[in-house]
Design a protein around this motif. Sequence first.
Motif, PDB file in Angstrom:
ATOM      1  N   PHE A 198       6.889   4.663  -1.348  1.00  0.00           N
ATOM      2  CA  PHE A 198       7.265   4.850  -2.747  1.00  0.00           C
ATOM      3  C   PHE A 198       8.609   4.204  -3.068  1.00  0.00           C
ATOM      4  O   PHE A 198       8.845   3.809  -4.217  1.00  0.00           O
ATOM      5  CB  PHE A 198       7.234   6.330  -3.112  1.00  0.00           C
ATOM      6  N   ALA A 199       9.480   4.080  -2.074  1.00  0.00           N
ATOM      7  CA  ALA A 199      10.706   3.313  -2.280  1.00  0.00           C
ATOM      8  C   ALA A 199      10.351   1.860  -2.578  1.00  0.00           C
ATOM      9  O   ALA A 199      10.938   1.223  -3.464  1.00  0.00           O
ATOM     10  CB  ALA A 199      11.603   3.412  -1.045  1.00  0.00           C
ATOM     11  N   TYR A 200       9.373   1.340  -1.854  1.00  0.00           N
ATOM     12  CA  TYR A 200       8.907  -0.030  -2.085  1.00  0.00           C
ATOM     13  C   TYR A 200       8.270  -0.173  -3.458  1.00  0.00           C
ATOM     14  O   TYR A 200       8.535  -1.150  -4.178  1.00  0.00           O
ATOM     15  CB  TYR A 200       7.908  -0.424  -0.996  1.00  0.00           C
ATOM     16  N   VAL A 234      -0.570   1.387  -9.750  1.00  0.00           N
ATOM     17  CA  VAL A 234      -1.865   2.050  -9.914  1.00  0.00           C
ATOM     18  C   VAL A 234      -2.170   2.890  -8.682  1.00  0.00           C
ATOM     19  O   VAL A 234      -2.616   4.039  -8.785  1.00  0.00           O
ATOM     20  CB  VAL A 234      -2.985   1.014 -10.160  1.00  0.00           C
ATOM     21  N   PHE A 235      -1.912   2.328  -7.511  1.00  0.00           N
ATOM     22  CA  PHE A 235      -2.104   3.076  -6.271  1.00  0.00           C
ATOM     23  C   PHE A 235      -1.240   4.325  -6.266  1.00  0.00           C
ATOM     24  O   PHE A 235      -1.700   5.407  -5.867  1.00  0.00           O
ATOM     25  CB  PHE A 235      -1.767   2.202  -5.067  1.00  0.00           C
ATOM     26  N   ALA A 236       0.002   4.201  -6.716  1.00  0.00           N
ATOM     27  CA  ALA A 236       0.926   5.341  -6.727  1.00  0.00           C
ATOM     28  C   ALA A 236       0.401   6.464  -7.605  1.00  0.00           C
ATOM     29  O   ALA A 236       0.442   7.641  -7.227  1.00  0.00           O
ATOM     30  CB  ALA A 236       2.305   4.899  -7.204  1.00  0.00           C
ATOM     31  N   LEU A 275       0.702  -6.358  -5.108  1.00  0.00           N
ATOM     32  CA  LEU A 275      -0.655  -5.957  -4.744  1.00  0.00           C
ATOM     33  C   LEU A 275      -0.679  -5.310  -3.367  1.00  0.00           C
ATOM     34  O   LEU A 275      -0.164  -5.868  -2.392  1.00  0.00           O
ATOM     35  CB  LEU A 275      -1.594  -7.160  -4.765  1.00  0.00           C
ATOM     36  N   LEU A 276      -1.255  -4.124  -3.305  1.00  0.00           N
ATOM     37  CA  LEU A 276      -1.507  -3.452  -2.040  1.00  0.00           C
ATOM     38  C   LEU A 276      -2.990  -3.582  -1.739  1.00  0.00           C
ATOM     39  O   LEU A 276      -3.826  -3.419  -2.628  1.00  0.00           O
ATOM     40  CB  LEU A 276      -1.127  -1.967  -2.123  1.00  0.00           C
TER      41      LEU A 276
END
Length: 199
Positions: free
Chosen positions: A121-123, A143-145, A131-132
């Motif tokens: 989450f820092a990243y 969006v992932f978060a 993009l992950l």
Amino acid sequence: MITLSLIALTVIVSLAAWRSPSLLASLIYWPPGVAKGQWWRLLTHGFIHADGAHLLFNMITFYFFGRVMEQVLTPRIGALGFLLFYLSGILVAILPSHLHHRGDSQYRSLGASGAVAAMLFAYILLQPWSLLFVFFVPVPAIVFAIVYVAYSFHASHRGGSKINHSAHLWGGAWGVAFMLLLEPGLGPRFVEELLSKLP
């Protein structure tokens, strides 16, 4: 090298704990143990894992995001500061569970998820639109978060799982809070980044 060293240490300790149930029992987070003065459990539980999949998922995630955050943070707070950020992620993530389960002798928790979520989450705070690749599917980090937090929040309140979803939430929150304490300007920058890509 701190990231790689932490991964190596975690793998070694996890493997040793799988071979020695007594070692695992002495390191795992267990409320009565902490109440008896075994405070090390608040940290050592982050260096043992339930099984190979648990260890692999956490260490792969930490490998990708820990290396980036180490490069970002080491010039600001040094190698020791980065190490303490990782360790504090383990500690902060378990404290709410400790307060909630301190009287529960059946409760156990283990894994580096709190520290890994702090790094992740820092990243995301720094690169919300990067993009992950989630199961090989590209997903914007922000969006992932959102999905990750929503799922962890729901699963934490639903219960019935051996996964400490609360640690994911508090670890992630600590990662964001740490970065904002270190550089308050990241908050406005994050908002600008979000708005820049919205239609």
